[in-house]
Design an enzyme around this catalytic site. Structure first.
Site, PDB file in Angstrom:
ATOM      1  N   ASN A   1       9.803 -32.944  56.850  1.00 36.45           N
ATOM      2  CA  ASN A   1      10.040 -34.226  56.645  1.00 36.45           C
ATOM      3  C   ASN A   1       8.636 -34.692  57.197  1.00 36.45           C
ATOM      4  OD1 ASN A   1       9.445 -36.126  55.028  1.00 36.45           O
ATOM      5  ND2 ASN A   1      11.640 -37.174  55.574  1.00 36.45           N
ATOM      6  N   TRP A   2       7.702 -33.976  56.248  1.00 34.30           N
ATOM      7  CA  TRP A   2       6.239 -34.758  56.510  1.00 34.30           C
ATOM      8  C   TRP A   2       5.688 -36.782  56.503  1.00 34.30           C
ATOM      9  CZ3 TRP A   2       1.419 -31.555  56.251  1.00 34.30           C
ATOM     10  CH2 TRP A   2       1.417 -29.563  57.303  1.00 34.30           C
ATOM     11  N   LYS A   3       6.768 -36.989  55.569  1.00 32.31           N
ATOM     12  CA  LYS A   3       6.638 -38.156  55.248  1.00 32.31           C
ATOM     13  C   LYS A   3       4.748 -38.347  54.771  1.00 32.31           C
ATOM     14  CE  LYS A   3       9.765 -39.522  57.640  1.00 32.31           C
ATOM     15  NZ  LYS A   3      11.143 -40.358  59.006  1.00 32.31           N
TER      16      LYS A   3
ATOM     17  N   HIS B   1      16.421 -40.734  50.541  1.00 33.05           N
ATOM     18  CA  HIS B   1      16.070 -40.418  52.297  1.00 33.05           C
ATOM     19  C   HIS B   1      15.747 -41.983  52.263  1.00 33.05           C
ATOM     20  CE1 HIS B   1      13.678 -41.090  55.704  1.00 33.05           C
ATOM     21  NE2 HIS B   1      13.877 -39.825  56.055  1.00 33.05           N
TER      22      HIS B   1
ATOM     23  N   GLU C   1      14.736 -44.412  53.845  1.00 34.40           N
ATOM     24  CA  GLU C   1      12.874 -44.953  53.473  1.00 34.40           C
ATOM     25  C   GLU C   1      13.089 -45.408  51.860  1.00 34.40           C
ATOM     26  OE1 GLU C   1      10.475 -41.989  55.539  1.00 34.40           O
ATOM     27  OE2 GLU C   1      11.051 -42.347  57.531  1.00 34.40           O
TER      28      GLU C   1
ATOM     29  N   GLY D   1      13.135 -41.825  63.823  1.00 34.98           N
ATOM     30  CA  GLY D   1      11.644 -42.375  64.574  1.00 34.98           C
ATOM     31  C   GLY D   1      11.681 -43.203  65.679  1.00 34.98           C
TER      32      GLY D   1
ATOM     33  N   SER E   1      15.075 -38.249  64.542  1.00 30.96           N
ATOM     34  CA  SER E   1      14.720 -37.889  66.635  1.00 30.96           C
ATOM     35  C   SER E   1      14.914 -36.800  66.701  1.00 30.96           C
ATOM     36  CB  SER E   1      15.481 -39.086  66.949  1.00 30.96           C
ATOM     37  OG  SER E   1      14.474 -40.058  66.409  1.00 30.96           O
TER      38      SER E   1
ATOM     39  N   GLY F   1      11.194 -34.397  61.278  1.00 36.82           N
ATOM     40  CA  GLY F   1       9.891 -35.773  60.732  1.00 36.82           C
ATOM     41  C   GLY F   1       9.276 -35.185  61.648  1.00 36.82           C
ATOM     42  N   GLY F   2       9.097 -36.535  62.137  1.00 33.51           N
ATOM     43  CA  GLY F   2       7.774 -36.698  63.330  1.00 33.51           C
ATOM     44  C   GLY F   2       7.097 -35.304  64.068  1.00 33.51           C
TER      45      GLY F   2
END
Ligand code: 13P
Length: 252
Positions: free
Chosen positions: A11-13, A100, A102, A175, A213, A234-235
């Site tokens: 998930n590149w966000k 999600h 967010e 995150g 994470s 994610g990251g």
């Protein structure tokens, strides 16, 4: 992990531009080269502006491309700035992340998310439906009830569950470099699978991923939870090296 297909979904966000093609290109080369060995599936959910560009530019695509959200209405309409599931499908998205945390934090509620899921399923997109408790819920012992409610309020019995992947993402782990302990995680994943089987009266075991994470260091220990069918990342999915380090045990 189970013997089912294992998913590694990035998930590149809000990350990426045309230069980021080199990241997806490296990952795609890696999975193409090693694709014979394991039953794994890599999906990268990228910003809408990159979907069509990546799809056309990638040669011999073994990575699938997904989106990260959509408007709940079908087709076209007077919704400034919005993009529908149908438009994403036409651009080449095969998957879509919905619910999600967010986006829930920005005000999306369960009934809106339900409409989005329905709209995406109507477009034959594979839905990655995110659920997970906040830290306060966890502290109060409400993890199971929160998750159960999130599923009940957005996933209708009539929805095609074969097109829905469930992603358990505790909000406090996103995150933060914090991950649940293995026993707790196993209990939650089992709970989700049992709840889905009971609620939807199905014998087929649903696909449930873990997200929050996940990195190249902790993926091995997280994989000890045999019930997990893959990861939502994610990251660490924004770097080809980090992402390949995560998937490589499954692509030997
Ligand atoms: P991180 O892997 O950066 O914690 O993000 C997880 C996530 O939100 C994936 O959807």
């Amino acid at each position: 992990m189970t013997n089912k297909l294992k998913y590694f979904i990035g998930n590149w966000k809000m990350f990426g531009d045309f230069n980021s093609f080199k990241i997806i290109d490296k990952i795609n080369r890696y999975t193409s080269k090693h694709k014979r060995s394991k039953k794994s599936k890599v999906v990268l959910c990228v910003p809408n502006i990159l979907i069509d560009f990546f799809r056309k530019k990638l040669k011999h695509r073994s990575v699938s491309i997904g989106a990260q959200n959509c408007h709940h209405e079908q087709g076209y309409g007077p919704f400034t700035g919005a993009v529908s599931a149908g438009m994403l499908k036409k651009m080449g998205a095969e998957y879509i992340i919905l619910g999600h945390s967010e986006n829930r934090a920005e005000g999306e509620n369960s009934s809106l998310i339900k409409k989005k899921v329905e709209s995406a399923l109507n477009q034959k997109l594979n839905v990655i439906f995110c659920i997970g408790e906040k830290y306060q819920d966890k502290k109060k012992g409400k993890t199971f009830s929160v998750i159960k409610r999130q599923i009940k309020e957005s996933i209708e019995k009539k929805f095609n569950k074969n097109k829905i992947i469930f992603a358990y993402e505790p909000v406090w782990s996103i995150g933060t470099n914090k991950v649940p302990n293995i026993n707790e995680l196993r209990a939650v994943i089992k709970f989700i699978k049992n709840d889905l089987k009971k609620s939807f009266k199905t014998k087929k075991t649903p696909t449930v991923l873990y997200g929050g994470s996940v990195n190249q260091k902790n993926v091995k220990s997280l994989s000890l939870v045999g019930e997990i069918d893959g990861f939502l990342i994610g990251g660490a999915s924004q770097s080809a090296k980090k992402f390949i380090d995560i998937i490589k045990n499954y692509y030997k």
